[in-house]
Design an enzyme around this catalytic site. Sequence first.
Site, PDB file in Angstrom:
ATOM      1  N   ASN A  32       0.870  -1.194   0.000  1.00  0.00           N
ATOM      2  CA  ASN A  32       0.000   0.000   0.000  1.00  0.00           C
ATOM      3  C   ASN A  32       0.896   1.230   0.000  1.00  0.00           C
ATOM      4  O   ASN A  32       2.120   1.128   0.148  1.00  0.00           O
ATOM      5  CB  ASN A  32      -0.979  -0.011   1.171  1.00  0.00           C
ATOM      6  CG  ASN A  32      -0.267  -0.052   2.504  1.00  0.00           C
ATOM      7  OD1 ASN A  32       0.483   0.874   2.849  1.00  0.00           O
ATOM      8  ND2 ASN A  32      -0.448  -1.120   3.263  1.00  0.00           N
ATOM      9  N   GLY A  40      -2.114  -9.959   3.751  1.00  0.00           N
ATOM     10  CA  GLY A  40      -1.875 -10.702   2.524  1.00  0.00           C
ATOM     11  C   GLY A  40      -0.406 -10.939   2.222  1.00  0.00           C
ATOM     12  O   GLY A  40       0.396 -11.253   3.101  1.00  0.00           O
ATOM     13  N   VAL A  41      -0.056 -10.739   0.965  1.00  0.00           N
ATOM     14  CA  VAL A  41       1.310 -11.015   0.522  1.00  0.00           C
ATOM     15  C   VAL A  41       2.300 -10.028   1.182  1.00  0.00           C
ATOM     16  O   VAL A  41       3.444 -10.383   1.478  1.00  0.00           O
ATOM     17  CB  VAL A  41       1.380 -11.031  -1.023  1.00  0.00           C
ATOM     18  CG1 VAL A  41       1.222  -9.680  -1.628  1.00  0.00           C
ATOM     19  CG2 VAL A  41       2.655 -11.687  -1.527  1.00  0.00           C
ATOM     20  N   ASP A  42       1.838  -8.824   1.449  1.00  0.00           N
ATOM     21  CA  ASP A  42       2.675  -7.817   2.112  1.00  0.00           C
ATOM     22  C   ASP A  42       3.124  -8.328   3.491  1.00  0.00           C
ATOM     23  O   ASP A  42       4.325  -8.244   3.854  1.00  0.00           O
ATOM     24  CB  ASP A  42       1.831  -6.535   2.247  1.00  0.00           C
ATOM     25  CG  ASP A  42       2.628  -5.271   2.482  1.00  0.00           C
ATOM     26  OD1 ASP A  42       3.867  -5.356   2.541  1.00  0.00           O
ATOM     27  OD2 ASP A  42       2.002  -4.199   2.609  1.00  0.00           O
ATOM     28  N   SER A 131      -3.341  -6.522  -6.483  1.00  0.00           N
ATOM     29  CA  SER A 131      -4.704  -5.965  -6.348  1.00  0.00           C
ATOM     30  C   SER A 131      -5.809  -7.009  -6.275  1.00  0.00           C
ATOM     31  O   SER A 131      -6.976  -6.638  -6.069  1.00  0.00           O
ATOM     32  CB  SER A 131      -5.051  -4.963  -7.473  1.00  0.00           C
ATOM     33  OG  SER A 131      -4.419  -3.716  -7.250  1.00  0.00           O
ATOM     34  N   GLY A 133      -6.442  -9.345  -4.087  1.00  0.00           N
ATOM     35  CA  GLY A 133      -6.868  -9.783  -2.760  1.00  0.00           C
ATOM     36  C   GLY A 133      -7.680  -8.689  -2.099  1.00  0.00           C
ATOM     37  O   GLY A 133      -8.795  -8.380  -2.530  1.00  0.00           O
ATOM     38  N   TYR A 135      -7.628  -5.615  -2.307  1.00  0.00           N
ATOM     39  CA  TYR A 135      -8.016  -4.490  -3.154  1.00  0.00           C
ATOM     40  C   TYR A 135      -9.116  -4.842  -4.161  1.00  0.00           C
ATOM     41  O   TYR A 135      -9.593  -3.953  -4.880  1.00  0.00           O
ATOM     42  CB  TYR A 135      -6.788  -3.903  -3.863  1.00  0.00           C
ATOM     43  CG  TYR A 135      -5.951  -2.993  -2.974  1.00  0.00           C
ATOM     44  CD1 TYR A 135      -6.309  -2.729  -1.648  1.00  0.00           C
ATOM     45  CD2 TYR A 135      -4.794  -2.385  -3.453  1.00  0.00           C
ATOM     46  CE1 TYR A 135      -5.549  -1.894  -0.830  1.00  0.00           C
ATOM     47  CE2 TYR A 135      -4.025  -1.538  -2.645  1.00  0.00           C
ATOM     48  CZ  TYR A 135      -4.411  -1.289  -1.337  1.00  0.00           C
ATOM     49  OH  TYR A 135      -3.663  -0.456  -0.551  1.00  0.00           O
TER      50      TYR A 135
END
Length: 182
Positions: A32, A40-42, A131, A133, A135
């Site tokens: 973000n 999530g992946v972040d 984007s 997930g 988003y």
Amino acid sequence: MASDDAPQRSRIEVVQASITTLAVDALVNAANESLLGGGGVDAAIHRGAGAKLLAECRALPEIRPGVRCPTGEARLTGGHRLHAPHVIHAVGPVWRGGDSGEAELLASCYHASLQLAADKRLASIAFPAISCGAYGYPPEQAVPLAVEEVRAWQAENALPQRVIFCCFDAAMAELYRQELAG
Ligand code: AR6
């Protein structure tokens, strides 16, 4: 590998795995605008890289309060404790129905990430489904766009020569496989 070396066959692969397990030159993070982590992946990438990744992200310049990377752009950091030596943090658009420039912004994420990888002369890069997930971008629209952007890049650029679409689940991996076969 320099772009003026002998041409190498470029490759696109689909892998079903957590992106943190991949030993490529760069992992792309679906981040973000704050670049200070999230879900999530972040979350998985920050967990795998350790606290030094967050410190490196925090040290990146803010272009406005709280914004280190505007939507559609990307920033490069180290991979710290990950197998990958680099992380490219790309900020995808939040899906707002499709009429708010989402496609252009998502395409720009792929383009900016590939550009950073090429500038660093990296040979391999792995993308999550940016984007798709939290988003809310519909995978049926994001996947063809991602494949098209990578194909267009590889038609013009020697690096990164190996691009992996890394999917958490089988349904997403199947979408990429069908798109690449078509
Ligand atoms: N490896 C590969 N793919 C994954 C992994 C993983 N470890 N974990 C999730 N995915 P998302 P976004 C898939 O939500 O939609 C964060 O909080 C997931 O199944 O990670 O761009 C950021 O900080 C989905 O297909 O990213 C932002 O605030 C895809 O990765 C926001 O979420 C992307 O899902 C970004 O949302």
